[in-house]
Design a protein around this motif. Structure first.
Motif, short mmCIF file in Angstrom:
data_model
loop_
_atom_site.label_atom_id
_atom_site.label_comp_id
_atom_site.label_asym_id
_atom_site.label_seq_id
_atom_site.Cartn_x
_atom_site.Cartn_y
_atom_site.Cartn_z
N MET A 1 -33.22 1.13 13.88
CA MET A 1 -33.48 2.06 12.63
C MET A 1 -34.41 3.05 13.01
N LYS A 2 -33.96 4.41 12.67
CA LYS A 2 -34.61 5.33 13.02
C LYS A 2 -36.05 5.48 12.01
N LEU A 3 -37.07 5.88 12.63
CA LEU A 3 -38.33 5.91 11.96
C LEU A 3 -38.38 6.90 10.95
N SER A 4 -38.74 6.86 9.93
CA SER A 4 -39.10 8.03 9.09
C SER A 4 -40.10 9.08 9.63
N GLY A 5 -40.24 10.22 9.00
CA GLY A 5 -41.27 11.19 9.46
C GLY A 5 -42.70 10.68 9.39
N ASN A 6 -42.84 9.87 8.31
CA ASN A 6 -44.44 9.37 8.06
C ASN A 6 -44.40 8.22 9.18
N GLN A 7 -43.49 7.36 9.24
CA GLN A 7 -43.76 6.43 10.36
C GLN A 7 -43.78 6.60 11.77
N LEU A 8 -43.07 7.82 12.13
CA LEU A 8 -43.11 8.56 13.56
C LEU A 8 -44.57 9.14 13.55
N GLN A 9 -45.11 9.81 12.73
CA GLN A 9 -46.49 10.18 12.79
C GLN A 9 -47.34 9.18 12.82
N ALA A 10 -47.49 8.24 12.16
CA ALA A 10 -48.46 6.89 12.07
C ALA A 10 -48.12 6.35 13.82
N ALA A 11 -46.85 6.10 14.13
CA ALA A 11 -46.76 5.77 15.54
C ALA A 11 -47.62 6.51 16.59
N LEU A 12 -47.22 7.87 16.46
CA LEU A 12 -47.79 8.81 17.25
C LEU A 12 -49.24 8.77 17.47
N GLN A 13 -49.80 8.68 16.38
CA GLN A 13 -51.40 8.52 16.06
C GLN A 13 -51.87 7.33 17.10
N ALA A 14 -50.99 6.28 17.13
CA ALA A 14 -51.48 5.21 17.94
C ALA A 14 -50.95 5.21 19.40
N LEU A 15 -50.38 6.23 19.93
CA LEU A 15 -49.81 6.42 21.12
C LEU A 15 -50.61 7.39 22.00
N SER A 16 -51.52 7.27 22.71
CA SER A 16 -52.29 8.16 23.29
C SER A 16 -51.39 9.26 23.90
N GLY A 17 -51.56 10.32 23.84
CA GLY A 17 -51.09 11.52 24.79
C GLY A 17 -49.43 11.80 24.38
N TRP A 18 -48.87 10.91 23.44
CA TRP A 18 -47.42 11.26 23.11
C TRP A 18 -47.29 11.95 21.94
N GLN A 19 -46.21 13.10 22.27
CA GLN A 19 -45.93 13.99 21.13
C GLN A 19 -44.60 13.79 20.68
N GLY A 20 -44.60 14.05 19.25
CA GLY A 20 -43.22 14.13 18.73
C GLY A 20 -42.44 15.27 19.06
N GLU A 21 -41.12 15.27 19.40
CA GLU A 21 -40.31 16.37 19.71
C GLU A 21 -38.95 16.34 18.90
N ASP A 22 -38.22 17.35 18.70
CA ASP A 22 -36.76 17.29 18.16
C ASP A 22 -36.19 16.32 18.97
N THR A 23 -36.45 16.15 20.43
CA THR A 23 -35.45 15.35 21.22
C THR A 23 -36.03 13.94 21.51
N GLY A 24 -36.95 13.39 20.55
CA GLY A 24 -37.74 12.31 20.80
C GLY A 24 -39.29 12.37 20.88
N ILE A 25 -39.81 11.41 21.69
CA ILE A 25 -41.24 11.11 21.65
C ILE A 25 -41.33 11.55 23.30
N ALA A 26 -42.26 12.44 23.72
CA ALA A 26 -42.53 12.60 25.34
C ALA A 26 -43.88 12.74 25.43
N LYS A 27 -44.26 12.36 26.79
CA LYS A 27 -45.59 12.61 27.45
C LYS A 27 -45.50 12.83 28.82
N GLU A 28 -46.47 13.89 29.31
CA GLU A 28 -46.38 14.33 30.65
C GLU A 28 -47.83 13.43 31.39
N PHE A 29 -47.50 12.91 32.30
CA PHE A 29 -48.67 12.21 33.18
C PHE A 29 -48.90 12.82 34.40
N THR A 30 -49.94 13.04 34.79
CA THR A 30 -50.51 13.84 35.88
C THR A 30 -51.04 12.88 36.94
#
Length: 91
Positions: free
Chosen positions: A1-30
């Motif tokens: 089930m797709k996460l709501s906007g609030n659920q997504l924001q809460a999840a992103l706060q717990a995911l170091s470095g991940w950003q929410g985008e129109d196309t999903g969640i993304a992170k760039e590793f160096t």
């Protein structure tokens, strides 16, 4: 089930470095070298096979790897995408 906007924001706060985008969640590793990035991308690919959940994008650049997750069947980000992102961070 797709996460709501609030659920997504809460999840992103717990995911170091991940950003929410129109196309999903993304992170760039160096990385220190191109080869290190390629090795990491291979680990992400093996994790995806193990989870049977694959990144929508896995882009290898010069000393960088970008990972994007989204569940197309659900029309957005799901808990499975968040779990995959957590596991990628642990690599």
């Amino acid at each position: 089930m797709k996460l709501s906007g609030n659920q997504l924001q809460a999840a992103l706060q717990a995911l170091s470095g991940w950003q929410g985008e129109d196309t999903g969640i993304a992170k760039e590793f160096t990385f220190q070298s191109y080869a290190d990035g390629v090795a990491f991308a291979m680990k992400v690919a093996l994790l995806a096979e193990k989870m049977n959940h694959h990144p929508d994008g896995l882009t290898i650049g010069w000393k960088k790897v970008r990972v994007v997750y989204v569940t197309h069947d659900a029309g957005g980000v799901t808990e499975l995408d968040v779990e995959a992102a957590r596991k990628v961070n642990a690599l």
